[in-house]
Design a protein around this motif. Structure first.
Motif, PDB file in Angstrom:
ATOM      1  N   ALA A 103      76.574  92.128  70.616  1.00  0.00           N
ATOM      2  CA  ALA A 103      75.428  91.912  71.501  1.00  0.00           C
ATOM      3  C   ALA A 103      74.880  93.234  72.021  1.00  0.00           C
ATOM      4  CB  ALA A 103      75.831  91.009  72.663  1.00  0.00           C
ATOM      5  N   THR A 104      75.773  94.164  72.311  1.00  0.00           N
ATOM      6  CA  THR A 104      75.335  95.479  72.790  1.00  0.00           C
ATOM      7  C   THR A 104      74.561  96.226  71.711  1.00  0.00           C
ATOM      8  OG1 THR A 104      77.220  95.654  74.309  1.00  0.00           O
ATOM      9  CG2 THR A 104      76.106  97.691  73.713  1.00  0.00           C
ATOM     10  N   THR A 108      70.643  97.012  72.026  1.00  0.00           N
ATOM     11  CA  THR A 108      70.236  98.410  72.001  1.00  0.00           C
ATOM     12  C   THR A 108      69.134  98.645  70.973  1.00  0.00           C
ATOM     13  OG1 THR A 108      72.446  99.121  72.708  1.00  0.00           O
ATOM     14  CG2 THR A 108      71.037 100.783  71.677  1.00  0.00           C
ATOM     15  N   ILE A 109      69.216  97.974  69.844  1.00  0.00           N
ATOM     16  CA  ILE A 109      68.159  98.106  68.823  1.00  0.00           C
ATOM     17  C   ILE A 109      66.823  97.633  69.381  1.00  0.00           C
ATOM     18  CG2 ILE A 109      67.358  97.291  66.568  1.00  0.00           C
ATOM     19  CD1 ILE A 109      70.306  97.090  65.732  1.00  0.00           C
ATOM     20  N   LEU A 110      66.820  96.473  70.052  1.00  0.00           N
ATOM     21  CA  LEU A 110      65.585  95.954  70.654  1.00  0.00           C
ATOM     22  C   LEU A 110      65.106  96.877  71.765  1.00  0.00           C
ATOM     23  CD1 LEU A 110      63.428  93.808  70.947  1.00  0.00           C
ATOM     24  CD2 LEU A 110      65.009  92.468  72.348  1.00  0.00           C
ATOM     25  N   PHE A 111      66.025  97.379  72.566  1.00  0.00           N
ATOM     26  CA  PHE A 111      65.690  98.312  73.644  1.00  0.00           C
ATOM     27  C   PHE A 111      65.002  99.561  73.099  1.00  0.00           C
ATOM     28  CE2 PHE A 111      67.338 102.291  75.505  1.00  0.00           C
ATOM     29  CZ  PHE A 111      66.726 102.265  76.741  1.00  0.00           C
ATOM     30  N   MET A 112      65.572 100.147  72.044  1.00  0.00           N
ATOM     31  CA  MET A 112      65.011 101.373  71.480  1.00  0.00           C
ATOM     32  C   MET A 112      63.645 101.120  70.845  1.00  0.00           C
ATOM     33  SD  MET A 112      68.488 103.082  69.830  1.00  0.00           S
ATOM     34  CE  MET A 112      67.601 104.519  69.213  1.00  0.00           C
ATOM     35  N   ALA A 113      63.500  99.961  70.199  1.00  0.00           N
ATOM     36  CA  ALA A 113      62.200  99.624  69.604  1.00  0.00           C
ATOM     37  C   ALA A 113      61.145  99.456  70.684  1.00  0.00           C
ATOM     38  CB  ALA A 113      62.329  98.347  68.780  1.00  0.00           C
ATOM     39  N   THR A 114      61.520  98.830  71.793  1.00  0.00           N
ATOM     40  CA  THR A 114      60.592  98.636  72.904  1.00  0.00           C
ATOM     41  C   THR A 114      60.238  99.961  73.550  1.00  0.00           C
ATOM     42  OG1 THR A 114      61.574  96.472  73.354  1.00  0.00           O
ATOM     43  CG2 THR A 114      60.242  97.434  75.092  1.00  0.00           C
ATOM     44  N   ARG A 171      71.934 106.103  77.157  1.00  0.00           N
ATOM     45  CA  ARG A 171      73.349 106.057  77.526  1.00  0.00           C
ATOM     46  C   ARG A 171      73.594 105.081  78.680  1.00  0.00           C
ATOM     47  NH1 ARG A 171      77.109 111.241  79.370  1.00  0.00           N
ATOM     48  NH2 ARG A 171      79.056 110.071  79.642  1.00  0.00           N
ATOM     49  N   THR A 172      72.709 105.106  79.654  1.00  0.00           N
ATOM     50  CA  THR A 172      72.836 104.195  80.793  1.00  0.00           C
ATOM     51  C   THR A 172      72.711 102.750  80.341  1.00  0.00           C
ATOM     52  OG1 THR A 172      71.899 105.848  82.300  1.00  0.00           O
ATOM     53  CG2 THR A 172      71.825 103.549  83.017  1.00  0.00           C
ATOM     54  N   PHE A 173      71.761 102.493  79.462  1.00  0.00           N
ATOM     55  CA  PHE A 173      71.549 101.137  78.963  1.00  0.00           C
ATOM     56  C   PHE A 173      72.775 100.626  78.224  1.00  0.00           C
ATOM     57  CE2 PHE A 173      70.421  98.205  75.591  1.00  0.00           C
ATOM     58  CZ  PHE A 173      69.678  97.256  76.270  1.00  0.00           C
ATOM     59  N   VAL A 174      73.311 101.445  77.338  1.00  0.00           N
ATOM     60  CA  VAL A 174      74.460 101.022  76.523  1.00  0.00           C
ATOM     61  C   VAL A 174      75.676 100.753  77.400  1.00  0.00           C
ATOM     62  CG1 VAL A 174      76.082 101.726  74.728  1.00  0.00           C
ATOM     63  CG2 VAL A 174      73.645 102.188  74.441  1.00  0.00           C
TER      64      VAL A 174
END
Length: 242
Positions: A103-104, A108-114, A171-174
């Protein structure tokens, strides 16, 4: 070319979601499918556990990346599949580790794309409320994110999108995601570990178990600890102004 690089990943993710919905893949994420295929799934785990683990993680990463509805059933299925491999104590722990890692990664993939598509210039042009929200959020981004992950108050994908738009450091997000989703993953993995009894009795699991006081109480306590630095800074600023 620049536009393709910027918006391409998010467009691919959106197309992946459209494809998955149109193909009806989300319909496989349900208790009925798990109950009907329970014997087949257990046999696959017995004969080729490494392949099942790899496929499980791949499906989970894909589902969370495209924000496919019903991903909670993948966590439950993990408890069902891997529980017998490691026993009633370590089975849910192993399933939690696999589910939270997947899930992480997907989040993270969706977060980086956004962040690539909607961050930076677009966020700066929004100004006003968004700018103030971003500054306030980044004062304790880890605490806020950890709280949102711990408490089931917002969709997983919604937090991914919001964090990417507000420019939260990777890093904070992960870290906040990996830590914050552990309790919830463990609750549902444990539910999956005992789901065979429900299947034999023709009953369905209670997905609202996480809202039970004995589960929600500790989560609220952890969330309060996560926000403690923010509260303390607020109190200090008020004392200085007084």
């Amino acid at each position: 070319m620049q536009a393709i690089k910027r918006f391409g990943p998010l467009v691919v993710i959106a197309l992946g979601l459209i494809l998955a919905i149109s193909m009806g893949w989300h319909k496989y994420l349900s208790f009925d499918v798990l109950a009907k295929q329970s014997e087949v799934l257990r046999q696959l785990v017995t004969t080729n556990p490494l392949l099942v683990i790899a496929c499980y993680m791949g499906i989970y990463i894909f589902a969370t990346t495209i924000a496919l509805p019903g991903a909670i059933w993948i966590t439950i299925a993990g408890g069902f599949l891997f529980g017998p491999m490691f026993g009633p104590l370590f089975g849910p722990i192993f399933a939690t580790a696999i589910a939270s890692t997947s899930a992480t990664i997907g989040g993270t993939i969706l977060f980086m794309a956004t962040q690539s598509a909607l961050g930076g210039g677009l966020r700066a042009r929004a100004g006003g409320f968004i700018d103030r929200l971003e500054k306030g959020f980044q004062k304790n981004a880890f605490g806020y994110l950890l709280t949102l992950r711990l408490l089931p108050v917002a969709p997983f994908f919604g937090i991914n999108l919001a964090a990417g738009f507000l420019g939260v450091p990777l890093r904070t997000f992960v870290l906040a995601t990996a830590i914050g989703i552990l309790p919830g993953c463990y609750v549902y993995a444990s539910l999956g570990n005992g789901i065979e009894h429900l299947i034999s009795q023709g009953q369905t699991p209670d997905l609202k178990i996480i809202y039970n006081p004995e589960v929600m109480g500790p989560l609220l306590g952890l969330a309060a600890l996560a926000l403690l630095p923010t509260v303390w800074k607020f109190v200090q600023s008020r004392l200085k102004k007084a």
